[in-house]
Design an enzyme around this catalytic site. Structure first.
Site, mmCIF file in Angstrom:
data_model
loop_
_atom_site.group_PDB
_atom_site.id
_atom_site.type_symbol
_atom_site.label_atom_id
_atom_site.label_comp_id
_atom_site.label_asym_id
_atom_site.label_seq_id
_atom_site.Cartn_x
_atom_site.Cartn_y
_atom_site.Cartn_z
ATOM 1 N N SER A 10 -25.456 -39.481 -20.100
ATOM 2 C CA SER A 10 -25.871 -38.312 -20.914
ATOM 3 C C SER A 10 -26.887 -38.702 -21.511
ATOM 4 C CB SER A 10 -25.212 -37.361 -21.464
ATOM 5 O OG SER A 10 -25.628 -36.294 -21.873
ATOM 6 N N TYR A 53 -19.341 -34.314 -27.187
ATOM 7 C CA TYR A 53 -19.807 -34.367 -26.101
ATOM 8 C C TYR A 53 -20.473 -35.965 -26.336
ATOM 9 C CZ TYR A 53 -22.301 -34.080 -22.015
ATOM 10 O OH TYR A 53 -22.988 -34.606 -20.418
HETATM 11 N N1 LIG Z 1 -25.523 -31.310 -15.695
HETATM 12 C C1 LIG Z 1 -26.506 -31.483 -16.829
HETATM 13 O O1 LIG Z 1 -27.307 -31.158 -17.141
HETATM 14 C C2 LIG Z 1 -25.813 -32.730 -16.729
HETATM 15 C C3 LIG Z 1 -26.851 -33.487 -17.915
HETATM 16 C C4 LIG Z 1 -25.936 -35.310 -18.913
HETATM 17 C C5 LIG Z 1 -24.625 -35.995 -17.923
HETATM 18 N N2 LIG Z 1 -24.346 -34.653 -17.008
HETATM 19 C C6 LIG Z 1 -22.266 -35.428 -16.782
HETATM 20 O O2 LIG Z 1 -23.032 -35.887 -15.439
HETATM 21 C C7 LIG Z 1 -21.693 -35.190 -14.999
HETATM 22 C C8 LIG Z 1 -20.872 -34.249 -14.069
HETATM 23 O O3 LIG Z 1 -21.415 -33.277 -14.462
HETATM 24 P P1 LIG Z 1 -21.730 -31.475 -13.705
HETATM 25 O O4 LIG Z 1 -23.738 -31.473 -14.412
HETATM 26 O O5 LIG Z 1 -22.214 -32.175 -12.471
HETATM 27 O O6 LIG Z 1 -20.952 -30.358 -13.906
HETATM 28 P P2 LIG Z 1 -19.952 -29.895 -12.961
HETATM 29 O O7 LIG Z 1 -20.516 -29.429 -11.327
HETATM 30 O O8 LIG Z 1 -18.774 -29.348 -13.829
HETATM 31 O O9 LIG Z 1 -19.126 -31.774 -12.917
HETATM 32 C C9 LIG Z 1 -18.312 -32.136 -13.041
HETATM 33 C C10 LIG Z 1 -17.005 -32.408 -12.489
HETATM 34 O O10 LIG Z 1 -16.258 -33.335 -13.329
HETATM 35 C C11 LIG Z 1 -14.773 -32.942 -12.744
HETATM 36 N N3 LIG Z 1 -13.507 -33.177 -13.769
HETATM 37 C C12 LIG Z 1 -13.164 -32.843 -15.338
HETATM 38 N N4 LIG Z 1 -12.770 -32.824 -15.528
HETATM 39 C C13 LIG Z 1 -11.869 -33.726 -14.741
HETATM 40 C C14 LIG Z 1 -11.308 -34.109 -14.625
HETATM 41 N N5 LIG Z 1 -9.552 -34.819 -15.390
HETATM 42 N N6 LIG Z 1 -10.940 -35.266 -13.934
HETATM 43 C C15 LIG Z 1 -10.840 -35.351 -12.523
HETATM 44 N N7 LIG Z 1 -12.409 -35.384 -12.555
HETATM 45 C C16 LIG Z 1 -12.530 -33.806 -13.730
HETATM 46 C C17 LIG Z 1 -14.561 -30.980 -12.546
HETATM 47 O O11 LIG Z 1 -13.942 -30.996 -11.389
HETATM 48 P P3 LIG Z 1 -12.589 -29.580 -11.370
HETATM 49 O O12 LIG Z 1 -14.074 -29.047 -10.732
HETATM 50 O O13 LIG Z 1 -11.797 -30.310 -11.015
HETATM 51 O O14 LIG Z 1 -12.479 -29.267 -12.839
HETATM 52 C C18 LIG Z 1 -16.293 -31.150 -11.555
HETATM 53 O O15 LIG Z 1 -16.322 -31.642 -10.497
HETATM 54 C C19 LIG Z 1 -20.699 -35.171 -16.592
HETATM 55 O O16 LIG Z 1 -20.175 -36.848 -16.221
HETATM 56 C C20 LIG Z 1 -21.381 -34.262 -17.272
HETATM 57 O O17 LIG Z 1 -21.199 -34.892 -18.530
HETATM 58 C C21 LIG Z 1 -24.367 -33.533 -16.788
#
Ligand SMILES: NC(=O)c1ccc[n+]([C@@H]2O[C@H](COP(=O)([O-])OP(=O)(O)OC[C@H]3O[C@@H](n4cnc5c(N)ncnc54)[C@H](OP(=O)(O)O)[C@@H]3O)[C@@H](O)[C@H]2O)c1
Length: 281
Positions: free
Chosen positions: A137, A150
């Site tokens: 991130s 985080y």
């Molecule tokens: N969106 C942004 O603005 C942003 C910015 C920077 C970085 N990121 C990073 O991008 C990545 C994806 O996030 P996203 O934004 O796409 O959010 P998201 O839609 O909430 O996706 C997160 C995913 O991680 C899974 N997860 C959480 N805990 C887990 C575990 N213990 N084992 C396996 N899966 C798990 C969730 O599954 P469940 O359905 O089972 O909870 C979900 O599929 C993350 O690492 C986040 O930190 C996002």
């Protein structure tokens, strides 16, 4: 690498993970889409019967990590691209979040990545090829108030990824850390909030939902983000560091400038730390 790569992606139930799985399946690659509840991937597996497999993987569970990697090799014979995407944000000042919340955040965002990577690496080493893509991130490069824990997990991924890149390059394995700014994945709605709010001390926590809301008006498009990730993985010289979106570039560039200035202030004094005998020589 083979024509149709095998992708192993964590956290594909929503957001970047789901979008990336759809993107690579649509272009004909094979995907081991992993999720804590693989049944939510039923539609994907039905649409891409030959090329998609849904596998249970809670990244905090070592047994899951072992069996998911075993299943990937059994189904497709290899893993070309491991994408450590699963993760979530814990919101709250360092004093506001509970011990258990901190532990869970590190267990998922850091130890989860380490668990899955350590299980997959023997497969990649055997192949003498592969690519580890860690979803970091922008706050893993430039931290925010009330996102400290985080941020710390994502800073950990920066260090881990730098070391992995150095360790794995001689083995023919590539490493990339993706550093997205805000993207409209719905992930902020799934953020976990601190248990012990201290609003008078830390107004930054109360302000974050509003900041997130403002972001959602200007946030990046996750579909475009995953297209760039695929393009980068497929390029001849994949980048080690891949910020995504203008806000990520601006924050990283500002931080680099700030660090340069900060360390210059005490430089002359602080480098005089050799033993006197060394300085004299
Ligand atoms: N969106 C942004 O603005 C942003 C910015 C920077 C970085 N990121 C990073 O991008 C990545 C994806 O996030 P996203 O934004 O796409 O959010 P998201 O839609 O909430 O996706 C997160 C995913 O991680 C899974 N997860 C959480 N805990 C887990 C575990 N213990 N084992 C396996 N899966 C798990 C969730 O599954 P469940 O359905 O089972 O909870 C979900 O599929 C993350 O690492 C986040 O930190 C996002």
């Amino acid at each position: 690498m083979s024509e149709n790569k095998v992708w192993f992606i964590t956290g594909t139930s929503s957001g970047f993970g789901r979008a990336l799985a759809e993107e690579v399946l649509a272009k004909g690659d094979r995907v081991v889409a992993t999720a804590r509840k693989p049944e939510v991937l039923q539609d994907l597996v039905e649409k891409y019967r030959e090329t998609a497999r849904a596998v249970k993987l809670d990244v905090t569970n070592m047994e899951d990590a072992k069996s998911a990697v075993r299943e990937a090799v059994k189904e497709f014979g290899r893993i070309d691209v491991l994408v450590n995407n699963a993760g979530y944000a814990l919101v709250g000042a360092t004093e506001e979040v509970s011990d258990e919340q901190i532990k869970q955040q590190f267990d998922t965002n850091v130890f989860g990545v380490i668990n899955v990577t350590r299980e997959a690496l023997p497969v990649l080493r055997e192949q003498k090829s592969g690519h580890v893509v860690n979803i970091g991130s922008v706050v893993g490069f430039s931290a925010w108030a009330s996102l400290g824990i985080y941020s710390a997990t994502k800073f950990a991924l920066e260090g881990l990824s730098e070391a992995l890149a150095a360790e794995l390059a001689p083995l023919g394995i590539k490493t990339t850390i993706v550093e997205p700014g805000p993207f409209d994945t719905g992930g902020v709605d799934r953020a976990v909030f601190a248990e012990n709010l201290l609003p008078e001390a830390y107004p930054s926590t109360a302000q974050l939902p509003e900041v997130f809301r403002e972001f959602s008006n200007t946030a990046g498009d996750p579909v475009k983000a995953v297209k760039i990730i695929v393009e980068a993985v497929e390029s001849e010289n994949p980048p080690f560091r891949l910020p995504l979106g203008l806000p990520a570039f601006e924050a990283i560039e500002a931080k680099l400038e700030q660090v340069k200035q900060e360390i210059s202030i005490w430089r002359a004094r602080a480098i005089e730390t050799n033993f006197d005998a060394v300085v004299a020589a």
